[in-house]
Design a protein around this motif. Structure first.
Motif, mmCIF file in Angstrom:
data_model
loop_
_atom_site.group_PDB
_atom_site.id
_atom_site.type_symbol
_atom_site.label_atom_id
_atom_site.label_comp_id
_atom_site.label_asym_id
_atom_site.label_seq_id
_atom_site.Cartn_x
_atom_site.Cartn_y
_atom_site.Cartn_z
ATOM 1 N N TYR A 1 -3.720 44.455 27.196
ATOM 2 C CA TYR A 1 -2.696 45.483 27.409
ATOM 3 C C TYR A 1 -1.344 44.958 26.942
ATOM 4 C CZ TYR A 1 0.343 48.831 29.727
ATOM 5 O OH TYR A 1 1.298 49.788 29.988
ATOM 6 N N LYS A 2 -0.619 45.790 26.227
ATOM 7 C CA LYS A 2 0.718 45.442 25.742
ATOM 8 C C LYS A 2 1.760 46.162 26.598
ATOM 9 C CE LYS A 2 -0.984 43.215 22.277
ATOM 10 N NZ LYS A 2 -1.337 41.854 22.503
ATOM 11 N N GLU A 3 2.744 45.428 27.037
ATOM 12 C CA GLU A 3 3.807 45.966 27.879
ATOM 13 C C GLU A 3 4.576 47.067 27.149
ATOM 14 O OE1 GLU A 3 8.058 44.345 29.594
ATOM 15 O OE2 GLU A 3 6.426 42.923 29.325
ATOM 16 N N LYS A 4 4.813 48.198 27.831
ATOM 17 C CA LYS A 4 5.608 49.296 27.268
ATOM 18 C C LYS A 4 7.075 49.052 27.575
ATOM 19 C CE LYS A 4 2.039 52.796 27.940
ATOM 20 N NZ LYS A 4 1.688 53.994 28.723
ATOM 21 N N VAL A 5 7.914 49.314 26.577
ATOM 22 C CA VAL A 5 9.359 49.176 26.723
ATOM 23 C C VAL A 5 9.997 50.480 26.254
ATOM 24 C CG1 VAL A 5 11.400 47.888 25.997
ATOM 25 C CG2 VAL A 5 9.235 46.701 26.314
ATOM 26 N N VAL A 6 10.920 51.012 27.052
ATOM 27 C CA VAL A 6 11.625 52.247 26.694
ATOM 28 C C VAL A 6 13.058 51.880 26.343
ATOM 29 C CG1 VAL A 6 12.268 54.562 27.461
ATOM 30 C CG2 VAL A 6 10.181 53.512 28.335
ATOM 31 N N THR A 7 13.491 52.275 25.145
ATOM 32 C CA THR A 7 14.858 51.980 24.705
ATOM 33 C C THR A 7 15.631 53.277 24.530
ATOM 34 O OG1 THR A 7 14.156 51.956 22.399
ATOM 35 C CG2 THR A 7 14.224 49.845 23.541
ATOM 36 N N PHE A 8 16.896 53.237 24.879
ATOM 37 C CA PHE A 8 17.755 54.422 24.791
ATOM 38 C C PHE A 8 18.897 54.197 23.811
ATOM 39 C CE2 PHE A 8 21.281 57.103 26.370
ATOM 40 C CZ PHE A 8 20.664 58.338 26.386
ATOM 41 N N GLU A 9 19.647 53.133 24.010
ATOM 42 C CA GLU A 9 20.860 52.902 23.236
ATOM 43 C C GLU A 9 20.583 52.754 21.745
ATOM 44 O OE1 GLU A 9 20.035 50.990 25.888
ATOM 45 O OE2 GLU A 9 21.513 51.552 27.395
ATOM 46 N N ASP A 10 19.584 51.950 21.401
ATOM 47 C CA ASP A 10 19.285 51.712 19.982
ATOM 48 C C ASP A 10 18.836 52.989 19.282
ATOM 49 O OD1 ASP A 10 19.911 49.059 20.352
ATOM 50 O OD2 ASP A 10 17.822 48.453 20.665
ATOM 51 N N GLY A 11 17.967 53.739 19.942
ATOM 52 C CA GLY A 11 17.480 54.992 19.360
ATOM 53 C C GLY A 11 18.595 56.006 19.195
ATOM 54 N N LEU A 12 19.443 56.130 20.220
ATOM 55 C CA LEU A 12 20.559 57.079 20.170
ATOM 56 C C LEU A 12 21.554 56.672 19.088
ATOM 57 C CD1 LEU A 12 21.973 59.558 21.344
ATOM 58 C CD2 LEU A 12 23.095 58.032 22.975
ATOM 59 N N ARG A 13 21.885 55.387 19.030
ATOM 60 C CA ARG A 13 22.850 54.897 18.032
ATOM 61 C C ARG A 13 22.359 55.180 16.611
ATOM 62 N NH1 ARG A 13 22.899 49.789 19.312
ATOM 63 N NH2 ARG A 13 24.504 50.053 20.881
ATOM 64 N N GLY A 14 21.098 54.902 16.348
ATOM 65 C CA GLY A 14 20.537 55.136 15.017
ATOM 66 C C GLY A 14 20.525 56.603 14.641
ATOM 67 N N LYS A 15 20.129 57.454 15.590
ATOM 68 C CA LYS A 15 20.082 58.896 15.305
ATOM 69 C C LYS A 15 21.476 59.474 15.126
ATOM 70 C CE LYS A 15 15.620 59.671 17.442
ATOM 71 N NZ LYS A 15 14.848 60.371 18.464
#
Length: 128
Positions: free
Chosen positions: A38-52
């Motif tokens: 099993y691979k740990e899930k990570v949720v990112t907000f800042e990086d995704g928002l900044r790129g978009k």
């Protein structure tokens, strides 16, 4: 401008959606802590928002494009490729439990901010 569709209220809504998704990912991680591979899930907000937002700022109508980014889903769920055990499982339960507590406090803060925004709106409607 409509208070419920203002950028600040929309960001509070998206922040709460992000925190809810993050809490779900943390729960999945803790649940699967003993699952081999099993691979740990990570949720990112800042990086995704900044790129978009950066992509939206380069379009012909940047204000409209940025609003569309805010109305979309500015966060992403990814799998961490870090291996911490021999069975190829990457979950550290202690770190996940600490992150769950931190996330719960952040959710409480965002809910308090939403409540404040709605209280201001309620006061304006009553004319007080």
């Amino acid at each position: 401008m409509d208070v419920l569709s203002s950028n600040s209220f929309l960001m509070l809504e998206k922040s709460l959606g992000y925190l809810w998704t993050k809490q779900s990912a943390i729960a999945d991680n803790i649940t699967n802590a003993e699952t081999p591979g099993y691979k740990e899930k990570v949720v990112t907000f800042e990086d995704g928002l900044r790129g978009k937002l950066l992509l939206a700022s380069r379009k012909a109508a940047p204000v409209k494009s940025m609003r569309q980014v805010l109305e979309g889903t500015p966060f992403a769920v990814t799998e961490q490729t870090v291996q911490t055990r021999m069975d190829d499982n990457g979950v550290n339960v202690t770190a996940q439990a600490a992150e769950a507590i931190r996330n719960a406090y952040q959710m409480r803060y965002v809910m308090s901010s939403i409540n404040t925004e709605l209280s201001i709106l309620n006061t304006a409607i009553r004319g007080q």
